[in-house]
Structure formats: C-alpha cells, structure tokens
Design an enzyme around this catalytic site. Structure first.
Site, PDB file in Angstrom:
ATOM      1  N   PHE A  29     124.905 -12.420  -6.761  1.00 35.97           N
ATOM      2  CA  PHE A  29     123.567 -12.885  -7.104  1.00 35.97           C
ATOM      3  C   PHE A  29     122.563 -11.834  -6.664  1.00 35.97           C
ATOM      4  O   PHE A  29     122.683 -11.282  -5.570  1.00 35.97           O
ATOM      5  CB  PHE A  29     123.260 -14.223  -6.396  1.00 35.97           C
ATOM      6  CG  PHE A  29     121.834 -14.654  -6.518  1.00 35.97           C
ATOM      7  CD1 PHE A  29     121.371 -15.243  -7.675  1.00 35.97           C
ATOM      8  CD2 PHE A  29     120.940 -14.456  -5.471  1.00 35.97           C
ATOM      9  CE1 PHE A  29     120.035 -15.631  -7.788  1.00 35.97           C
ATOM     10  CE2 PHE A  29     119.616 -14.844  -5.569  1.00 35.97           C
ATOM     11  CZ  PHE A  29     119.162 -15.431  -6.735  1.00 35.97           C
ATOM     12  N   ARG A  82     134.229 -12.045   3.374  1.00 36.32           N
ATOM     13  CA  ARG A  82     132.960 -12.548   3.894  1.00 36.32           C
ATOM     14  C   ARG A  82     131.939 -12.661   2.764  1.00 36.32           C
ATOM     15  O   ARG A  82     131.827 -11.767   1.921  1.00 36.32           O
ATOM     16  CB  ARG A  82     132.386 -11.628   4.990  1.00 36.32           C
ATOM     17  CG  ARG A  82     133.245 -11.552   6.239  1.00 36.32           C
ATOM     18  CD  ARG A  82     133.234 -12.880   6.997  1.00 36.32           C
ATOM     19  NE  ARG A  82     134.077 -12.841   8.171  1.00 36.32           N
ATOM     20  CZ  ARG A  82     135.280 -13.385   8.283  1.00 36.32           C
ATOM     21  NH1 ARG A  82     135.802 -14.023   7.252  1.00 36.32           N
ATOM     22  NH2 ARG A  82     135.961 -13.321   9.391  1.00 36.32           N
ATOM     23  N   GLU A  83     131.200 -13.761   2.759  1.00 36.27           N
ATOM     24  CA  GLU A  83     130.076 -13.945   1.856  1.00 36.27           C
ATOM     25  C   GLU A  83     128.840 -13.536   2.649  1.00 36.27           C
ATOM     26  O   GLU A  83     128.577 -14.087   3.717  1.00 36.27           O
ATOM     27  CB  GLU A  83     129.989 -15.392   1.397  1.00 36.27           C
ATOM     28  CG  GLU A  83     131.214 -15.805   0.603  1.00 36.27           C
ATOM     29  CD  GLU A  83     131.337 -17.301   0.401  1.00 36.27           C
ATOM     30  OE1 GLU A  83     130.478 -18.061   0.903  1.00 36.27           O
ATOM     31  OE2 GLU A  83     132.312 -17.715  -0.253  1.00 36.27           O
ATOM     32  N   ARG A 118     107.270 -24.761   3.971  1.00 37.15           N
ATOM     33  CA  ARG A 118     108.589 -24.133   3.856  1.00 37.15           C
ATOM     34  C   ARG A 118     109.433 -25.072   3.001  1.00 37.15           C
ATOM     35  O   ARG A 118     110.032 -26.033   3.483  1.00 37.15           O
ATOM     36  CB  ARG A 118     109.214 -23.915   5.237  1.00 37.15           C
ATOM     37  CG  ARG A 118     108.482 -22.887   6.075  1.00 37.15           C
ATOM     38  CD  ARG A 118     108.427 -21.562   5.355  1.00 37.15           C
ATOM     39  NE  ARG A 118     107.987 -20.475   6.231  1.00 37.15           N
ATOM     40  CZ  ARG A 118     107.624 -19.299   5.787  1.00 37.15           C
ATOM     41  NH1 ARG A 118     107.637 -19.047   4.489  1.00 37.15           N
ATOM     42  NH2 ARG A 118     107.230 -18.368   6.621  1.00 37.15           N
ATOM     43  N   ALA A 159     104.588 -13.827  10.039  1.00 40.56           N
ATOM     44  CA  ALA A 159     105.746 -12.980   9.753  1.00 40.56           C
ATOM     45  C   ALA A 159     105.736 -12.616   8.277  1.00 40.56           C
ATOM     46  O   ALA A 159     105.024 -13.229   7.491  1.00 40.56           O
ATOM     47  CB  ALA A 159     107.034 -13.708  10.116  1.00 40.56           C
ATOM     48  N   GLU A 182     100.824  -7.714   7.509  1.00 44.73           N
ATOM     49  CA  GLU A 182     101.063  -9.156   7.580  1.00 44.73           C
ATOM     50  C   GLU A 182     100.054  -9.859   8.493  1.00 44.73           C
ATOM     51  O   GLU A 182      99.614 -10.970   8.206  1.00 44.73           O
ATOM     52  CB  GLU A 182     102.492  -9.441   8.048  1.00 44.73           C
ATOM     53  CG  GLU A 182     103.549  -9.107   7.025  1.00 44.73           C
ATOM     54  CD  GLU A 182     103.472  -9.961   5.759  1.00 44.73           C
ATOM     55  OE1 GLU A 182     102.971 -11.109   5.808  1.00 44.73           O
ATOM     56  OE2 GLU A 182     103.931  -9.479   4.712  1.00 44.73           O
ATOM     57  N   GLU A 240      97.926 -12.839   6.912  1.00 42.84           N
ATOM     58  CA  GLU A 240      98.182 -14.219   7.328  1.00 42.84           C
ATOM     59  C   GLU A 240      97.126 -14.802   8.253  1.00 42.84           C
ATOM     60  O   GLU A 240      96.879 -15.993   8.197  1.00 42.84           O
ATOM     61  CB  GLU A 240      99.575 -14.339   7.951  1.00 42.84           C
ATOM     62  CG  GLU A 240     100.665 -14.119   6.929  1.00 42.84           C
ATOM     63  CD  GLU A 240     101.991 -14.726   7.308  1.00 42.84           C
ATOM     64  OE1 GLU A 240     102.113 -15.345   8.381  1.00 42.84           O
ATOM     65  OE2 GLU A 240     102.922 -14.573   6.504  1.00 42.84           O
ATOM     66  N   PRO A 296     123.739 -13.251  12.041  1.00 38.84           N
ATOM     67  CA  PRO A 296     124.611 -12.110  11.746  1.00 38.84           C
ATOM     68  C   PRO A 296     125.985 -12.460  11.179  1.00 38.84           C
ATOM     69  O   PRO A 296     126.663 -11.574  10.666  1.00 38.84           O
ATOM     70  CB  PRO A 296     124.726 -11.388  13.087  1.00 38.84           C
ATOM     71  CG  PRO A 296     124.374 -12.399  14.114  1.00 38.84           C
ATOM     72  CD  PRO A 296     123.409 -13.334  13.460  1.00 38.84           C
ATOM     73  N   GLU A 317     119.700  -9.884   7.566  1.00 37.26           N
ATOM     74  CA  GLU A 317     118.276  -9.936   7.928  1.00 37.26           C
ATOM     75  C   GLU A 317     118.057  -9.606   9.403  1.00 37.26           C
ATOM     76  O   GLU A 317     118.638 -10.239  10.280  1.00 37.26           O
ATOM     77  CB  GLU A 317     117.670 -11.300   7.622  1.00 37.26           C
ATOM     78  CG  GLU A 317     116.182 -11.345   7.923  1.00 37.26           C
ATOM     79  CD  GLU A 317     115.525 -12.668   7.579  1.00 37.26           C
ATOM     80  OE1 GLU A 317     114.291 -12.756   7.719  1.00 37.26           O
ATOM     81  OE2 GLU A 317     116.229 -13.615   7.180  1.00 37.26           O
ATOM     82  N   GLU A 340      99.580 -20.852   1.579  1.00 38.61           N
ATOM     83  CA  GLU A 340      98.764 -21.967   2.049  1.00 38.61           C
ATOM     84  C   GLU A 340      98.928 -22.006   3.552  1.00 38.61           C
ATOM     85  O   GLU A 340      99.778 -22.710   4.083  1.00 38.61           O
ATOM     86  CB  GLU A 340      99.221 -23.280   1.423  1.00 38.61           C
ATOM     87  CG  GLU A 340      98.957 -23.379  -0.057  1.00 38.61           C
ATOM     88  CD  GLU A 340      99.408 -24.705  -0.641  1.00 38.61           C
ATOM     89  OE1 GLU A 340      99.762 -25.633   0.117  1.00 38.61           O
ATOM     90  OE2 GLU A 340      99.403 -24.813  -1.876  1.00 38.61           O
TER      91      GLU A 340
END
Length: 179
Positions: A15, A37-38, A63, A75, A92, A96, A114, A119, A141
């Site tokens: 994807f 591993r995915e 969220r 963030a 940022e 923000e 991990p 990320e 928002e």
C-alpha cells in the site's frame, strides 16, 4: 545499546498512501531463520514542548482514527524531503500554536512502535515564545490549551497520547534537574 540489523532479503510494497506505506519484508536472522514482517513506513515527525512563561502549551484536536479530540503537544509529519527536524519543528510551532521560539533545545527522539513502524519522532523544547501570524490549514481544528507548569503531574496523568506523555515526562525530568 542498539545494534543494526541486516536489511531485508525481500520486500513487497502492499500500500502506498499520502502519509504511510505498508510493505511485507523478509529478514534473515543470524541463526538462518527467515522471518516475515509487515512494516508501516513513515517519513518521521517532530514534537514540540512549547513553554510560555509558567505554562506549557498543549493542543486539542480531532483524531478520527480513535474518534476523539485528543490533548497533545504540537507535532507534525516531516513532509518536506531533506528538511532538518528543527526546521520542521519551527514550522509546526508556528502553524499549530501561532508562536516562534527564541530558544530551542533538542530533547532527543524515539520510535513510536518499532515492532511495526519506522516512524521516529524528534522532540524539541521551545522557550521564549513570541506570537507570529500564520494562515491556518483548513483541515486543522486546533484549540490551544495552556497548562500551568505546577499542574504538569495532573496533565501527565490525564493525557492518553504516547508522544505527549514522553514530551511532558522529559519536561518534568528537566525541571526536577533544575534546568
């Protein structure tokens, strides 16, 4: 102490999205065992701990993935290729909370999950804040929520966002060390 692993012996992209991509990779362990591993690939992010006088500025925002308006530290995703993390953090902070900082300190970084994701979040302390004018992102928002530094323990107990907990704990640790 960390130790680098060998790269995957094979990978297939399953994807490709705007924020993440997902791949299935196979790794050979030193024993010869091959594991599948995915992995969610992510460009990384920054998080800012903005201290304005005797307050830390949090943000409340929707969220959708967890169907809540979450209380978090500001963030953002590192979406400009080659942009240094501190430059992303400065952008940022302005976007923000409408502030720029005259003092920055690198508070280190961490992997979010991990076992399944690449990320990595870079964490920065921003102090000596001054207001700046910004054009708000139409998708954002954001409500700014100042929290007095004397209420830091209460905020740590109430926040449910992992990156925010790490940032607030690093701020509390720094304050207890007298810095």
């Amino acid at each position: 102490m960390t130790e680098r692993l060998d790269p995957p012996i094979s990978s297939e992209r399953m994807f490709e999205g705007v924020v993440i991509s997902v791949r299935v990779s196979h790794y050979r362990r030193p024993s010869g065992l091959v594991v599948r591993r995915e992995v969610t690939d992510h460009p990384g992010a920054v998080m800012i701990v903005p201290v304005d006088g005797d307050q830390v500025l949090l943000v409340r925002q929707p969220r959708e993935a967890v169907e809540e308006r979450m209380l978090e530290l500001p963030a953002g995703k590192m979406d400009v290729p080659g942009e240094p993390p501190l430059e992303c953090a400065k952008r940022e902070l302005a976007e923000e909370v409408g502030r720029r900082a005259n003092r920055w300190e690198d508070l280190g970084g961490f992997f979010v999950a991990p076992a399944i994701s690449t990320e990595f979040i870079h964490c920065f302390l921003a102090e000596d804040l001054v207001p700046v004018a910004v054009d708000p992102d139409e998708e954002e928002e954001i409500e700014i929520v100042p929290v007095h530094l004397n209420d830091l323990d209460r905020a740590i107990a109430e926040v449910r966002d992992a990156k925010t907990l790490i940032g607030l704990l690093r701020l509390a640790q720094r304050r207890s060390a007298g810095r």
